[in-house]
Write an enzyme that holds these catalytic residues in place. Structure first.
Site, PDB file in Angstrom:
ATOM      1  CG  MET A  27      16.084 -25.841  -1.771  1.00 47.49           C
ATOM      2  SD  MET A  27      17.395 -24.869  -0.998  1.00 47.49           S
ATOM      3  CE  MET A  27      16.459 -23.840   0.106  1.00 47.49           C
ATOM      4  N   GLY A  33       1.963 -25.312  -0.550  1.00 42.26           N
ATOM      5  CA  GLY A  33       2.426 -24.450  -1.631  1.00 42.26           C
ATOM      6  C   GLY A  33       3.108 -25.256  -2.725  1.00 42.26           C
ATOM      7  CG  HIS A  34       6.784 -27.191  -2.016  1.00 47.28           C
ATOM      8  ND1 HIS A  34       6.957 -27.074  -0.659  1.00 47.28           N
ATOM      9  CD2 HIS A  34       7.801 -26.494  -2.579  1.00 47.28           C
ATOM     10  CE1 HIS A  34       8.038 -26.362  -0.406  1.00 47.28           C
ATOM     11  NE2 HIS A  34       8.569 -25.989  -1.550  1.00 47.28           N
ATOM     12  CD  GLN A  61      19.346 -21.910  -3.190  1.00 43.89           C
ATOM     13  OE1 GLN A  61      19.582 -22.509  -4.235  1.00 43.89           O
ATOM     14  NE2 GLN A  61      18.132 -21.482  -2.860  1.00 43.89           N
ATOM     15  CE  LYS A 150       7.398 -18.437   0.417  1.00 46.24           C
ATOM     16  NZ  LYS A 150       8.597 -17.757   1.017  1.00 46.24           N
ATOM     17  CG  ASP A 151      10.803 -17.823  -3.009  1.00 44.52           C
ATOM     18  OD1 ASP A 151      11.249 -17.287  -1.984  1.00 44.52           O
ATOM     19  OD2 ASP A 151      10.328 -18.973  -3.021  1.00 44.52           O
TER      20      ASP A 151
END
Length: 333
Positions: A27, A33-34, A61, A150-151
């Site tokens: 997003m 992290g990305h 969402q 993480k998700d």
């Protein structure tokens, strides 16, 4: 390498494909992290393949009162990070490109798993997430798609959707990337003040405490499998003054399989202490779950599990988790 910015699926479909296409869905507001996801995708795609990074803030969402308007949009910086990390394309469609007829009437439903933990705290979130993931998988047509661990609940649901609905794509989970102090990298970390960040460290601190307790229990069970340990042995050692060995033998003799309750208790202690900080941590949930369905595990559970936490610090809601594996006790002679 120069990363190409594309706005429409038609532009993406017109590209010549020679190798595997790996997609990283985001997003925006990209961070290290990305970057790790993109670098991993580059390795999977190889020099002849293609890495596509999607940047799309999905309105479906975000629930009422959540931070859709506040969510950071940093496309220029995202392009630069994507290029540095090895992406060939950034696909950043407008809302009407993804939802050309407005909000879709037909959507993906997450089912019972989507109503637990994050789903309970954010009703409808996972239905919106799966709907946009399904659409982006169709729009980008990847061979493999990568998502961060993480998700964890999101990743589990995407894997379930791909399996249940026969999507022809490989799903790869990439381990959580953390900052030096242990805080899991998140686009929402930028909302935290210095004081709030200090409190937020309790999330990872609680998980690490649970992880440490689990490791100690697993080490004890491993010793019990290797060394004969009975109550009689402990009593005999005690009788000859070997108190430390006796205590160890007693612990081994009385070790029980599992230990989820102790793991939860160790994590809960850190979170309870953080609730008394200034600013305080407001716990949403602490859960130790089976990753196949995100239901709580029992004390006799063996196999892979996820210790997950969600909490608010100030106005910012954060989530984190660590994977654990519980072994069976086995027979001690």
């Amino acid at each position: 390498m120069t990363t190409t910015l594309l706005r429409t699926a038609g532009e993406l479909h017109a590209r010549t494909r020679t190798g595997r296409r790996a997609v990283v869905m985001t997003m925006g507001a990209l961070h290290e992290g990305h970057a790790t996801l993109i670098r991993t995708a580059r390795g999977i795609a190889g020099p002849d393949g293609e890495v596509v990074v999607t940047v799309f803030v999905n309105p479906l969402q975000f629930g009422q009162g959540e931070d859709l308007d506040r969510y950071p949009r940093t496309l220029d910086a995202d392009l630069a990070l994507a290029e540095q990390s090895g992406a060939d394309v950034v696909f950043a469609p407008a809302v009407d490109e993804v939802y050309p007829g407005g909000e879709p009437q037909v959507r993906i439903t997450a089912g019972p798993m989507g109503e637990r933990l994050e789903g309970s705290s954010r009703p409808g979130h996972f239905d919106g997430m799966l709907t946009v993931v399904a659409k982006l998988l169709h729009l980008t047509r990847p061979d493999v798609a990568l998502y961060g661990q993480k998700d964890a609940q999101q990743l589990a649901l995407i894997r379930r959707m791909v399996r249940d609905l026969n999507f022809g794509v490989e799903i790869v989970g990439v381990p959580t990337v953390r900052e030096d102090d242990g805080l899991a990298l998140s686009s929402r970390n930028r909302y935290l003040s210095a004081a709030e960040r200090r409190t937020a460290l309790a999330l990872s601190g609680a998980l690490f405490a649970g992880q440490d307790r689990h490791a100690a229990q697993e080490a004890l069970r491993a010793r019990a499998r290797e060394v004969p340990a009975t109550r009689a042995r402990a009593e005999a050692l005690s009788a000859i003054g070997e108190s430390r060995a006796a205590a160890d033998a007693h612990a081994v003799a009385t070790a029980v399989p599992g230990g989820p309750a102790a793991v939860r208790a160790a994590a809960r202690q850190v979170l309870d202490e953080a609730a008394r900080l200034e600013p305080p941590l407001a716990l949403d949930y602490l859960a130790l779950v089976d990753p196949s369905d995100f239901t709580e595990i029992g004390d006799d559970f063996t196999g892979d599990a996820v210790l997950a936490v969600a909490a608010r610090v100030g106005a910012t809601r954060l989530i984190d988790n660590v994977p654990l594996t519980f072994t069976s006790f086995g027979a001690a002679s």
